[in-house]
Write a protein that holds these residues in place. Structure first.
Motif, mmCIF file in Angstrom:
data_model
loop_
_atom_site.group_PDB
_atom_site.id
_atom_site.type_symbol
_atom_site.label_atom_id
_atom_site.label_comp_id
_atom_site.label_asym_id
_atom_site.label_seq_id
_atom_site.Cartn_x
_atom_site.Cartn_y
_atom_site.Cartn_z
ATOM 1 N N LEU A 196 33.496 22.776 38.320
ATOM 2 C CA LEU A 196 33.373 23.577 37.097
ATOM 3 C C LEU A 196 32.491 22.832 36.102
ATOM 4 C CD1 LEU A 196 34.433 26.141 35.565
ATOM 5 C CD2 LEU A 196 36.156 24.615 34.554
ATOM 6 N N TYR B 298 30.779 28.664 30.884
ATOM 7 C CA TYR B 298 31.206 27.865 32.044
ATOM 8 C C TYR B 298 30.752 28.505 33.345
ATOM 9 C CZ TYR B 298 34.962 31.357 32.268
ATOM 10 O OH TYR B 298 35.661 32.532 32.329
ATOM 11 N N TYR C 19 31.638 28.167 37.670
ATOM 12 C CA TYR C 19 32.379 27.582 38.792
ATOM 13 C C TYR C 19 31.535 27.749 40.047
ATOM 14 C CZ TYR C 19 35.960 26.674 42.335
ATOM 15 O OH TYR C 19 36.662 26.165 43.392
ATOM 16 N N SER D 298 42.365 24.646 39.712
ATOM 17 C CA SER D 298 42.740 24.776 38.308
ATOM 18 C C SER D 298 42.114 23.668 37.467
ATOM 19 C CB SER D 298 44.264 24.738 38.144
ATOM 20 O OG SER D 298 44.865 25.878 38.719
ATOM 21 N N THR E 250 41.665 22.288 33.135
ATOM 22 C CA THR E 250 42.090 22.426 31.739
ATOM 23 C C THR E 250 40.862 22.365 30.844
ATOM 24 O OG1 THR E 250 44.226 21.376 32.186
ATOM 25 C CG2 THR E 250 43.504 21.472 29.899
ATOM 26 N N LEU E 251 40.639 23.457 30.096
ATOM 27 C CA LEU E 251 39.512 23.554 29.180
ATOM 28 C C LEU E 251 39.980 23.293 27.757
ATOM 29 C CD1 LEU E 251 37.817 26.806 30.579
ATOM 30 C CD2 LEU E 251 37.309 24.427 31.141
ATOM 31 N N THR F 74 44.331 26.721 30.563
ATOM 32 C CA THR F 74 44.140 26.478 31.992
ATOM 33 C C THR F 74 43.255 27.571 32.585
ATOM 34 O OG1 THR F 74 46.282 25.377 32.202
ATOM 35 C CG2 THR F 74 45.284 26.220 34.234
ATOM 36 N N TYR F 75 42.227 27.139 33.280
ATOM 37 C CA TYR F 75 41.334 28.072 33.980
ATOM 38 C C TYR F 75 41.595 27.922 35.477
ATOM 39 C CZ TYR F 75 36.996 29.986 35.929
ATOM 40 O OH TYR F 75 36.088 30.700 36.664
ATOM 41 N N THR F 76 41.983 29.009 36.136
ATOM 42 C CA THR F 76 42.336 28.978 37.555
ATOM 43 C C THR F 76 41.431 29.898 38.354
ATOM 44 O OG1 THR F 76 44.655 28.476 37.059
ATOM 45 C CG2 THR F 76 44.170 29.353 39.247
ATOM 46 N N VAL F 77 40.926 29.385 39.462
ATOM 47 C CA VAL F 77 40.116 30.171 40.388
ATOM 48 C C VAL F 77 40.950 30.385 41.652
ATOM 49 C CG1 VAL F 77 37.985 30.289 41.726
ATOM 50 C CG2 VAL F 77 38.000 29.162 39.485
#
Length: 208
Positions: A29, A38, A40, A59, A61-62, A74-77
């Motif tokens: 990321l 952002y 990914y 996952s 943390t931004l 939290t950004y999760t793909v």
């Protein structure tokens, strides 16, 4: 507050030239520290190992800060695997010349599947006559072999420089197939004379 400028980052990430970045388990990321934009990027070699129906997630943390207060999220793909096609590596062509003294050629074949749970292979094959009947083939431990039948009528009928092709197909345990093609070149066969080469007569027998 109005007028406060925000800066963005990823927890445990590194920042270079205005970009914060961090490698996850299945990709990386990047975040623009000024705009928060952002991206990914999946790691294809790792993601392709996921089999059909497998699921995984990355996952991060931004963080956004105005210099005084910091907000994190939290950004999760979420990733879902697919059934990737097997990859066959093989010697797919070869050639022989009629009555040349060399009647057998060999080659290699192997198969791999990017999915971790799939392990296809090529099983050994006992000597089998091809559908054209010009020769026979076999497979042992990833090495195929083809032997020309120089007594075959079609092969014998080839004039010097004439060519025909023979082929056979190898099938892997997952149903993948690979055709192998053999080019056969004719040669100038010696003429065959059929004759009565001896006889006999008896002196004064009345038969001359």
């Amino acid at each position: 507050d109005d007028g406060d400028s925000l800066s963005f980052s990823i927890t445990d990430g590194s920042t270079t030239n205005g970009t914060s970045s961090l490698a996850g388990s299945y990709g990386s990321l990047t975040v623009d520290t000024s705009s928060g934009e952002y991206t990914y990027t999946p790691n294809s070699s790792v993601v392709e190992a996921l089999d059909d129906g497998d699921s995984a997630s990355d996952s991060f943390t931004l963080n956004a800060t105005d210099g005084t207060d910091t907000t994190s999220a939290t950004y999760t793909v979420n990733l879902t695997g697919a059934d990737d096609s097997s990859v066959i590596t093989a010697t797919t062509t070869s050639s022989l010349t009629e009555d040349s003294g060399t009647s057998t050629v060999t080659g290699s074949i192997s198969i791999a599947d990017p999915d971790d749970d799939d392990s296809p292979s090529f099983s050994d094959v006992d000597s089998t006559t091809t559908s054209n009947g010009y020769g026979s083939y076999s497979l042992s431990s990833g090495t195929w072999s083809y032997t020309l039948d120089n007594d075959n009528t079609t092969v014998n009928a080839l004039n010097a420089g004439d060519t025909v092709t023979d082929s056979f197909t190898l099938t892997a345990t997952d149903g993948s197939t690979q055709a192998i093609t053999i080019t056969i070149t004719g040669t100038d066969d010696s003429a065959v004379i059929t004759a009565t080469t001896t006889s006999s007569l008896t002196e004064d027998s009345g038969t001359s």
